[in-house]
Design an enzyme around this catalytic site. Structure first.
Site, PDB file in Angstrom:
ATOM      1  N   SER A 274       0.836  -1.205   0.000  1.00 45.13           N
ATOM      2  CA  SER A 274       0.000   0.000   0.000  1.00 45.13           C
ATOM      3  C   SER A 274       0.875   1.261   0.000  1.00 45.13           C
ATOM      4  O   SER A 274       2.033   1.234   0.444  1.00 45.13           O
ATOM      5  CB  SER A 274      -0.889   0.001   1.246  1.00 45.13           C
ATOM      6  OG  SER A 274      -0.065   0.031   2.397  1.00 45.13           O
TER       7      SER A 274
ATOM      8  N   CYS B 124      -3.220  -4.134  -8.223  1.00 40.44           N
ATOM      9  CA  CYS B 124      -2.857  -2.723  -8.306  1.00 40.44           C
ATOM     10  C   CYS B 124      -3.103  -2.198  -9.713  1.00 40.44           C
ATOM     11  O   CYS B 124      -3.001  -1.012  -9.956  1.00 40.44           O
ATOM     12  CB  CYS B 124      -1.402  -2.524  -7.909  1.00 40.44           C
ATOM     13  SG  CYS B 124      -0.285  -3.325  -9.043  1.00 40.44           S
TER      14      CYS B 124
HETATM   15  P1  NAD Z   1       0.385  -3.597   2.878  1.00 42.37           P
HETATM   16  O1  NAD Z   1       1.045  -2.306   2.602  1.00 42.37           O
HETATM   17  O2  NAD Z   1      -0.603  -3.652   4.002  1.00 42.37           O
HETATM   18  O3  NAD Z   1       1.477  -4.723   3.215  1.00 42.37           O
HETATM   19  C1  NAD Z   1       2.599  -4.906   2.389  1.00 42.37           C
HETATM   20  C2  NAD Z   1       3.750  -5.412   3.245  1.00 42.37           C
HETATM   21  O4  NAD Z   1       4.073  -4.433   4.236  1.00 42.37           O
HETATM   22  C3  NAD Z   1       3.420  -6.699   3.991  1.00 42.37           C
HETATM   23  O5  NAD Z   1       4.525  -7.575   3.887  1.00 42.37           O
HETATM   24  C4  NAD Z   1       3.163  -6.245   5.423  1.00 42.37           C
HETATM   25  O6  NAD Z   1       3.584  -7.199   6.365  1.00 42.37           O
HETATM   26  C5  NAD Z   1       3.989  -4.987   5.549  1.00 42.37           C
HETATM   27  N1  NAD Z   1       3.362  -3.965   6.416  1.00 42.37           N
HETATM   28  C6  NAD Z   1       2.037  -3.744   6.595  1.00 42.37           C
HETATM   29  N2  NAD Z   1       1.849  -2.694   7.413  1.00 42.37           N
HETATM   30  C7  NAD Z   1       3.076  -2.246   7.779  1.00 42.37           C
HETATM   31  C8  NAD Z   1       3.550  -1.172   8.602  1.00 42.37           C
HETATM   32  N3  NAD Z   1       2.717  -0.366   9.233  1.00 42.37           N
HETATM   33  N4  NAD Z   1       4.881  -1.006   8.707  1.00 42.37           N
HETATM   34  C9  NAD Z   1       5.746  -1.811   8.069  1.00 42.37           C
HETATM   35  N5  NAD Z   1       5.346  -2.835   7.281  1.00 42.37           N
HETATM   36  C10 NAD Z   1       4.044  -3.050   7.122  1.00 42.37           C
HETATM   37  O7  NAD Z   1      -0.255  -4.094   1.499  1.00 42.37           O
HETATM   38  P2  NAD Z   1      -1.176  -5.361   1.265  1.00 42.37           P
HETATM   39  O8  NAD Z   1      -2.509  -5.110   1.885  1.00 42.37           O
HETATM   40  O9  NAD Z   1      -0.465  -6.604   1.595  1.00 42.37           O
HETATM   41  O10 NAD Z   1      -1.292  -5.325  -0.334  1.00 42.37           O
HETATM   42  C11 NAD Z   1      -2.234  -4.557  -1.013  1.00 42.37           C
HETATM   43  C12 NAD Z   1      -1.652  -3.249  -1.480  1.00 42.37           C
HETATM   44  O11 NAD Z   1      -0.506  -3.494  -2.292  1.00 42.37           O
HETATM   45  C13 NAD Z   1      -2.604  -2.452  -2.356  1.00 42.37           C
HETATM   46  O12 NAD Z   1      -2.517  -1.109  -1.985  1.00 42.37           O
HETATM   47  C14 NAD Z   1      -2.065  -2.663  -3.754  1.00 42.37           C
HETATM   48  O13 NAD Z   1      -2.376  -1.653  -4.683  1.00 42.37           O
HETATM   49  C15 NAD Z   1      -0.606  -2.725  -3.495  1.00 42.37           C
HETATM   50  N6  NAD Z   1       0.132  -3.367  -4.565  1.00 42.37           N
HETATM   51  C16 NAD Z   1       0.855  -2.562  -5.380  1.00 42.37           C
HETATM   52  C17 NAD Z   1       1.524  -3.111  -6.450  1.00 42.37           C
HETATM   53  C18 NAD Z   1       2.310  -2.243  -7.385  1.00 42.37           C
HETATM   54  O14 NAD Z   1       2.990  -2.782  -8.234  1.00 42.37           O
HETATM   55  N7  NAD Z   1       2.246  -0.934  -7.279  1.00 42.37           N
HETATM   56  C19 NAD Z   1       1.480  -4.492  -6.671  1.00 42.37           C
HETATM   57  C20 NAD Z   1       0.748  -5.288  -5.800  1.00 42.37           C
HETATM   58  C21 NAD Z   1       0.073  -4.702  -4.731  1.00 42.37           C
END
Ligand code: NAD
Length: 490
Positions: free
Chosen positions: A232, A287
């Protein structure tokens, strides 16, 4: 059924120095979105466990980076064929832990394989440059690995996103510590097993499971040289700021709000088909998903076809589950709020239950018209099978709505006019543009990456652009003694 996940992976282990290491601390349950059942448990690792993985990776770096790239890619030729061999198991695992359909899981595995295939071609692409810059004086550039790379990945592509970085980074001579999403940690276990079977030396690839403790540890650890993050925007910003503050190279991909601009001359069947595939594919948890559509002028026939197409999408059949009960509640909340704000729900996917999987997390396809740009559903990433439709009179108004959104992953235009397609493509503020394509993912060797709040850091994460991120250029200037008496420029 390919295999029994509960029996095969009852407990996720970290993978350090080529061995799966049992964890003695806290665990988190891993639930399958398909039916809400517990399928495994994942360690909430500590900073000390991360440290062990970094030590293991660093110990492997010198020998691994000293091999030639031609030797290193041999492992990825094997890895590719092993992924093909185990396609059914891999796809089943992705389906069970993420909730997407088997067909979508197969497509995900194939995309992972495509990146490995690209990595096998790297020796053809990274040849150094040499130029005689002055008579008898030669400059050359060689690409050296960055070192220890930490990769943090999201829940929505448990197999493909780890493979966005693994083949390219390792083939270029780096070593890696991967942190899977704690929600979907199982596919990475299979990845580690296949890499080992392909002949990857122990320590070159390591996995540390956990939550933000590990992510923050990766940003701070002095033994880590570069960090990639996919997830995210909120967390991408935190990771980019923290990793670069600690003087690491970082590339952080964030969330998205992709706008599809539909012009009145668009082909109704093709447009409806593409838009619904983009909005509902992987239950909207991509995404690259179509999240906001902007219809320009009179598009009545296209609208009819869109609703018709959306009705063909059936949860539990050709539409998978969303990741969690919280995600389902969040997505349905967006729909309810838009409806209360005056939007028209043409097709309502709220409160959907799949027979026999009543505890699974399903949201039906949802199409909402008369959404206004100020609504939350028009501005925020919904990450569900929901299409929010806004209307404008002119293409410039549609472009203005797209441009105003802080994200910039993808945008698409649907039209039969080449001139209008170019007009919109030139003005959309996004890194990946589709013309009559709802999910404009660049295939290898083109690289993947958005703009604005969808990506922090220079370059893209896959394809040719990833070579710059995963290497550092060494410039060598050579002058030979035999010609020392000549009048050199340098
Ligand atoms: P997320 O940001 O919640 O989690 C991603 C990673 O970050 C995980 O491994 C998680 O453990 C870690 N994380 C979560 N909260 C954290 C924090 N506060 N501090 C540090 N690390 C933390 O994302 P998600 O829900 O797993 O995935 C969905 C999101 O990913 C959507 O927003 C989507 O658009 C995005 N995404 C983007 C792409 C791209 O190429 N731009 C590709 C796939 C997914």
């Amino acid at each position: 059924m390919a295999y029994d996940v509960k029996k095969t992976i009852p407990e996720v282990k970290n993978y350090i120095g080529g061995k799966f290491v049992p964890h003695h601390g806290d665990f988190l349950d891993v639930l399958s979105p398909v039916d809400g059942e517990k399928i495994s448990k994942v360690p909430l690792s500590s900073a000390e466990q991360l440290d062990q993985a970094v030590i293991s990776a660093r110990a492997a770096l010198a020998a691994w980076s000293a091999t030639t790239i031609k030797d290193r890619v041999q492992i990825f030729f094997k890895y590719k064929s092993l992924m093909e061999r185990d396609m059914d198991d891999l796809a089943y695992l992705v389906h069970v832990e993420n909730g997407k359909t088997i067909d979508e899981a197969v497509a995900e595995v194939k995309k992972g394989i495509e990146v490995a295939e690209f990595a096998c071609s790297l020796p053809q692409l990274v040849g150094g440059e040499v130029l005689e810059v002055s008579r008898g004086v030669e400059c050359r550039i060689d690409k050296h690995p960055v070192g220890v790379v930490a990769c943090i990945v999201p829940f929505n592509f448990p197999f493909m996103v780890p493979n966005w970085t693994i083949p390219n980074a390792l083939a270029l001579g780096n070593v890696m510590v991967m942190k899977p999403s704690e929600v979907v940690p199982l596919s990475c276990i299979k990845i580690a097993e296949l890499l080992k079977e392909a002949g990857l030396p122990d320590g070159v690839f390591n996995i540390v499971n956990g939550d933000r403790v590990i992510v923050e540890g990766m940003c701070d650890h002095p033994g880590i040289d570069a960090v990639t993050f996919v997830g995210s925007t909120k967390v991408a910003k935190i990771v980019y700021q923290r990793a670069t503050h600690n003087l690491k190279r970082a590339l952080c991909l964030g969330g998205a709000k992709n706008h599809l601009i539909v012009l009145p001359d668009a082909n109704p069947d093709m447009t409806a088909n593409n838009i619904i595939a983009s909005m509902a594919g992987c239950a909207g948890q991509r995404c690259m998903a179509a999240s906001a559509m902007v219809g320009v002028g009179k598009i009545d026939t296209i609208m009819e076809k869109i609703v018709e197409e959306a009705k063909k999408v059936v949860p539990g059949e050709n539409l998978g589950a969303v990741i969690s009960a919280q995600a389902k509640a969040r997505i349905e909340g967006y729909i309810t709020e838009a409806e209360k704000g005056g939007a028209r729900v043409l097709l309502d996917g709220r409160n959907f239950k799949v027979k026999g999987k009543e505890n699974g997390y399903y949201v039906g396809p949802t199409v909402i018209d008369n959404v206004t740009p100020d609504m939350k559903i028009a501005q925020e990433e919904v990450f569900g099978p929901v299409l929010a439709i806004m209307r404008t009179n002119t293409v410039d108004e549609a472009i203005a709505i797209e441009n105003k959104n802080p994200y910039g992953n993808a945008a698409a235009v649907f039209t039969q006019s080449g001139g209008m397609a170019r007009y919109v493509a030139d003005r959309a503020s996004a890194g990946m543009i589709g013309v009559n394509i709802g999910v404009p993912v660049p295939r290898e060797p083109f690289s993947f990456g958005g703009w604005n709040d969808s990506k922090f850091g220079a370059g893209d994460i896959t394809g040719k652009s990833s070579i710059e991120f995963f290497t550092k250029p060494k410039k060598t200037t050579v002058k030979w003694n035999a010609e020392a008496k000549q009048n050199w420029m340098s």
